[in-house]
Design an enzyme around this catalytic site. Structure first.
Site, PDB file in Angstrom:
ATOM      1  N   LYS A 190     -21.681  15.173   8.164  1.00 32.02           N
ATOM      2  CA  LYS A 190     -21.105  13.669   7.386  1.00 32.02           C
ATOM      3  C   LYS A 190     -19.659  13.325   8.702  1.00 32.02           C
ATOM      4  CE  LYS A 190     -23.792  14.928   4.621  1.00 32.02           C
ATOM      5  NZ  LYS A 190     -24.078  16.006   3.567  1.00 32.02           N
TER       6      LYS A 190
HETATM    7  C1  LIG Z   1     -24.858  16.629   2.483  1.00 31.89           C
HETATM    8  C2  LIG Z   1     -26.015  15.896   1.133  1.00 31.89           C
HETATM    9  C3  LIG Z   1     -25.634  17.276   0.110  1.00 31.89           C
HETATM   10  C4  LIG Z   1     -24.764  18.696   0.348  1.00 31.89           C
HETATM   11  O1  LIG Z   1     -23.685  18.923   0.933  1.00 31.89           O
HETATM   12  P1  LIG Z   1     -23.767  20.466   1.825  1.00 31.89           P
HETATM   13  O2  LIG Z   1     -21.968  20.070   1.853  1.00 31.89           O
HETATM   14  O3  LIG Z   1     -24.746  19.933   2.488  1.00 31.89           O
HETATM   15  O4  LIG Z   1     -23.431  21.626   0.281  1.00 31.89           O
HETATM   16  C5  LIG Z   1     -26.079  16.799  -1.218  1.00 31.89           C
HETATM   17  N1  LIG Z   1     -25.983  14.786  -0.626  1.00 31.89           N
HETATM   18  C6  LIG Z   1     -26.720  14.852  -0.147  1.00 31.89           C
HETATM   19  C7  LIG Z   1     -27.068  13.511  -0.077  1.00 31.89           C
HETATM   20  C8  LIG Z   1     -26.172  15.000   1.667  1.00 31.89           C
HETATM   21  O5  LIG Z   1     -26.079  13.972   2.167  1.00 31.89           O
END
Ligand SMILES: *Cc1c(COP(=O)(O)O)cnc(C)c1O
Length: 386
Positions: A190
């Site tokens: 992210k």
């Molecule tokens: C990364 C992500 C998640 C989940 O996040 P985590 O920190 O990996 O549990 C949920 N929804 C979207 C759209 C994502 O990109």
């Protein structure tokens, strides 16, 4: 098989986090401090996030998945309820709906934005619909005015899956500053990372207290030694090591977003007039106002190429370029097929999920790296055109 070019250059992954030396030193300090789980670093990270979100209450969690699940619980979503979401997302988005005992109801995407088609939501609302989970894929928000107009009209809660949208805006206002419950993820892919982690932006102190309970076994402490447990909580707290990493990234977020925007612009320039676009490669919406450019995703015109998506990605790899797939349509996974979903139900999401490729985009890339990727994509498309 075309002759790979550029293969002497260092491998370019599709994503790589940028963590500065001060943060690395800060993590060492936390490790030496004697307090390594949730503590002062977490409080400071929550305060920084809250300030970023216009002073709204923020609570951290150990993943973006946990934040979504607890967001649903705080909104009172449970067995018998339906939650409307998109099939074009990471499977976490709908797994959490199942996790709280509710039923996911998918609505197809707008193939242009690749986000849930807001104009199809109202047809999917039933008396059981309790909430909406929009996803801002690649950091591009939906039309937030329209989203909340629909939510208000049908009295629905909104849990925004803004996992990819930290730093994105709507009409100049940050995602997280407006709206109902907002969920962020700090997974290493992210725009801002805490190794693993997430944060929930809440409406008031009551919701924040409930979030804290769900985060840690439903416990409330009182007085000098009092303790009670009045809701069924879990174990979702963020360590101070992780919080220190996230905190160290906050001052860089504006720069990260600006760099990503510049790289995305370089992609559009690099693809302009090239073989890929001529053959029908699809580009994202060129939004330089709202999106934080979490990803740069193209779609392949597979009917006009002699190779599969996997082979296309292999050929990129042979040129030293990493890529990813975000995401296959959720409803076609075995778990969801077992619930009655099948091909043809959400054709835009299916088509997108089967043809999309995420190209490298991270803050330490250069415009030359982008040009190299564009060249490779153009060459492969040209060489493999039917
Ligand atoms: C990364 C992500 C998640 C989940 O996040 P985590 O920190 O990996 O549990 C949920 N929804 C979207 C759209 C994502 O990109």
């Amino acid at each position: 098989m075309t002759q790979p070019t550029d293969s002497s250059l260092p491998f370019l992954p599709f994503v790589r986090p940028e963590i500065d030396e001060a943060t690395i030193a800060g993590v060492a300090d936390v490790l030496r401090s004697g307090w390594i789980t949730t503590g002062p670093q977490n409080a400071a990270f929550e305060a920084a996030l809250s300030e970023f979100c216009g002073g709204r209450p923020v609570r951290t969690f150990n993943s973006g998945t946990a934040t979504l699940e607890i967001g649903l619980r705080i909104a009172g979503v449970g067995p018998g309820d339906e939650v409307i979401t998109t099939p074009a997302s990471w499977v976490a988005t709908s797994n959490v709906i199942l996790e709280v005992g509710a039923t996911p109801v998918f609505v197809d995407i707008d193939p242009r934005t690749r986000n849930i088609d807001l104009e199809r939501i109202e047809a999917a609302v039933t008396p059981r619909t309790k909430a909406l989970i929009p996803v801002y894929l690649a950091g591009l928000p939906v039309d937030m005015d329209r989203l909340y107009e629909i939510a208000r009209r049908h009295k629905l809660r909104v849990i925004e899956d803004a996992a990819q949208a930290l730093g994105s805006t709507w009409h100049g206002e940050r995602i997280g500053k407006l709206g109902d419950i907002v969920s962020f993820s700090f997974h290493p892919n992210k725009n801002l990372t805490s190794i693993e982690g997430g944060a929930l932006v809440l409406n008031n102190e009551d919701e924040a207290v409930l979030a804290q309970k769900y985060r840690l076994q439903g416990i409330t402490r009182s007085g000098l030694d009092g303790m009670d447990c009045d809701v069924l909580g879990g174990k979702y707290n963020l360590t101070d090591v992780a919080a220190r990493v996230g905190l160290g990234q906050m001052p860089h977020l504006a720069r990260f977003t600006a760099l990503r925007k510049a790289l995305a612009r370089a992609y559009f320039a690099g693809f302009e007039g090239g073989a890929a676009v001529r053959l029908g490669v699809g580009l994202p919406v060129a939004d330089f106002e709202n999106s934080n450019w979490h990803m740069f995703q193209i779609t392949l015109p597979l009917e006009r190429l002699s190779i599969s998506r996997g082979e296309f990605m292999e050929q990129l790899k042979a040129r030293g370029i990493g890529s990813g797939v975000h995401y296959p349509a959720i409803h076609l996974f075995t778990l969801y097929r077992a619930r009655g979903f099948k091909e043809g139900m959400f054709p835009h999401a299916e088509r997108f999920g089967a043809s999309t490729v995420t190209l490298p985009l991270f803050t330490q890339m250069t415009a030359d790296d982008v040009a190299r990727v564009c060249r490779a994509v153009n060459e492969i498309c040209e060489a493999c055109a039917k």
